[in-house]
Design an enzyme around this catalytic site. Structure first.
Site, mmCIF file in Angstrom:
data_model
loop_
_atom_site.group_PDB
_atom_site.id
_atom_site.type_symbol
_atom_site.label_atom_id
_atom_site.label_comp_id
_atom_site.label_asym_id
_atom_site.label_seq_id
_atom_site.Cartn_x
_atom_site.Cartn_y
_atom_site.Cartn_z
ATOM 1 C CB SER A 235 -0.953 -0.059 1.193
ATOM 2 O OG SER A 235 -1.976 0.874 1.047
ATOM 3 C CG ASP A 467 -6.226 -2.940 -3.511
ATOM 4 O OD1 ASP A 467 -6.754 -2.129 -2.728
ATOM 5 O OD2 ASP A 467 -5.109 -3.436 -3.315
ATOM 6 C CG HIS A 495 -5.328 -2.960 0.564
ATOM 7 N ND1 HIS A 495 -4.916 -2.373 -0.615
ATOM 8 C CD2 HIS A 495 -4.617 -2.363 1.549
ATOM 9 C CE1 HIS A 495 -4.017 -1.445 -0.345
ATOM 10 N NE2 HIS A 495 -3.816 -1.428 0.957
#
Length: 526
Positions: A235, A467, A495
């Site tokens: 991320s 996602d 995610h």
């Protein structure tokens, strides 16, 4: 999401990579920026000389004093970095580093730094709580597993802003103002949060940018004695890793960027894309929900639009009358807290049963405890009413990294149609949440930049097609910008992708980490 004492592999990943990344959505940045922006605008991030700078020699030449740190099998140390790289003599920041040594068999490949995202997620917690046990044994046998909390985060001189009661008030603030007085209350909450950060962390607040944290990683790399940086970032950790590659392309070892961000986008576009990503995730949840016998929205076999409309109606009811949540501190389930609880569950399909149960309790039995628990996990609030510094560091980094999404409530109102089109369920909340850094006490120092990292070794970028927090298009964009980027696609929900159940993804990432072999062009996994 939740932080139980004993974590499964999936839940632990959700703590590290997904939950902390979720905060990226809510804090946006500082002053005004066009809604769209040219993804290719501006020059690429320029490389730096790094340890060749004599003024930085004392930082690059330090040797960590490793010590036991209360968790069996781990060593901890403190590494010093300049507070201000432009003026290294003006002060220092102390970075918390943890490691567990390679277990063997097989020759040691070096150190593998891990970062779970955020900004604001503790890499040390992620290493000790998941990565050092959850990464494949073959990887742990060949690498020293290492984590450094970025400056301003957790153990590395954390940014602080509000106390627990102040955060309770802040997180309960209405994020869908219906009239000017409610918009004024939201602005007051954002202003109070920003003033708290400025009053409690004034000096550090100017020096927690991603560029500075990437420079810190190079200091840590040198302190560890490694010629190249090997790294897995999830991320926001992909932005940190890509920034490192742009600054130090010749020192790139094996970099995995999982759930990638696009560094070329302005703040409003980032928020708008992410809003659409959460709508995609919600639709997947809704399709699954109506196939389950316990779905509290729409009824068995109902359409996705019906589920969304009923959820919006439920949120609207909470705006008028919050629910009892049986909370020891007397908190009720407000619209804003319920929305964050639902958003928290969008990060991993493994949380969907918990969300169905929480929604059923709230919708059918008027019991808000389940959704409040999900919201608390999102904000990292413990049962004693204490918050981690996740949200503080998140705002501090985001507000410094980019000129922001909106400068005033009027700008938000003008953008509402676009956000509500992107997500009828979450669009209004996400648009207003993106206003907070308009009141930040420190001006941004960064801007959207393409990251090319010319001359870097191959870099593996991983993108998940559904996602919610880092839309798949961002992974495509980053892989396209990087001169040596290679995209690995996971066709699935949730995610990030590494370690989430796809043998195909895990095998490709492991082959890269262990042997430097990148997957073939266009490789897709399910």
């Amino acid at each position: 999401m939740p932080r139980p004492a004993s974590r499964s592999r999936r839940v632990a990943r959700l703590v590290g990579a997904a939950l902390t990344a979720s905060a990226l959505l809510l804090t946006a940045c500082a002053a005004g920026q066009g809604a769209e922006g040219d993804p290719g605008a501006g020059p690429p991030l320029a490389a730096l000389p790094g340890e060749g700078d004599p003024e930085l020699a004392r930082f690059y030449e330090q040797k960590p004093a490793w010590r036991a740190c209360g968790v069996p099998g781990f060593q901890c140390a403190t590494v010093r970095a300049p507070l201000d790289y432009a003026r290294p003599e003006s002060g220092e920041v102390r970075l918390a580093v943890a490691r567990t040594k390679a277990t063997g068999p097989g020759s040691r490949l070096g150190s593998l730094l891990v970062n779970p995202g955020g900004p604001g997620g503790s890499a040390v917690d992620y290493l000790q709580g998941y990565a050092a046990m959850g990464y494949p044994a073959e990887v742990r046998s060949r690498y020293d597993m290492v984590a450094v909390d970025p400056r301003g985060v957790a153990r590395s001189e954390p940014v602080t802003c509000l106390d627990g009661p102040g955060m309770d008030e802040y997180t309960s603030t209405d994020l869908t103002p219906d009239e000017d007085s409610e918009a004024d209350s939201l602005v007051a909450a954002f202003s109070s949060f920003a003033e708290g950060c400025g009053g409690r962390s004034a000096a550090l607040l100017r020096h927690v940018s991603t560029v500075e944290s990437a420079r810190d990683m190079d200091v840590v790399r040198a302190a560890l004695g490694d010629e190249k940086l090997h790294y897995v970032g999830a991320s926001y950790g992909t932005f940190l890793g890509a920034t490192y590659a742009g600054l130090y392309p010749s020192r790139v070892g094996r970099l995995v960027l999982d759930g990638a961000m696009d560094p070329s986008l302005p703040a409003r576009r980032l928020n708008l894309d992410q809003t659409a990503g959460f709508e995609t995730a919600f639709q997947a949840f809704a399709r699954d929900c109506v196939r389950q016998p316990d779905c509290p929205l729409g009824g068995r076999g109902a359409g996705v639009d019906t589920v969304g409309l009923e959820l919006k109606e439920f949120f609207g009811g909470l705006d008028a009358e919050p629910l009892n949540a049986d909370d020891r501190d007397g908190r009720e389930l407000t619209e804003s807290l319920a929305t964050m609880g639902v958003i928290a569950a969008m990060y991993d399909e493994g949380a969907w049963p918990q969300l169905r149960d929480a929604l059923a309790s709230a919708v059918r039995r008027k019991d808000g405890a389940g959704l409040l628990a999900l919201s608390d996990s999102y904000y990292e609030r413990d049962p004693e009413g204490r918050y981690s510094n996740l949200m503080f560091a998140n705002a501090a980094v985001n507000c410094l990294d980019l000129p922001g999404a909106f400068a005033s409530p009027d700008e938000v109102r003008q953008a509402l149609p676009a956000f509500e089109e992107a997500s009828p369920v979450f669009g209004e909340t996400m648009a207003w949440a993106a206003l907070n850094c308009a009141y930040w006490p420190v001006a941004p120092t960064g801007e959207p930049r393409r990251i090319v990292a010319e001359g870097a070794a191959p870099i593996l970028v991983v993108g998940t097609t559904r996602d919610p927090a880092t839309p798949y298009g961002w992974a495509e964009a980053l892989a396209g910008q990087l001169s040596s980027g290679r995209l690995l696609t996971y066709e699935g929900d949730g995610h990030t992708a590494y370690g989430r159940g796809s043998d195909c993804v895990d095998a490709a990432v492991d082959a890269y980490l262990l042997g430097g072999t990148v997957p073939r062009e266009g490789k897709r996994c399910v």
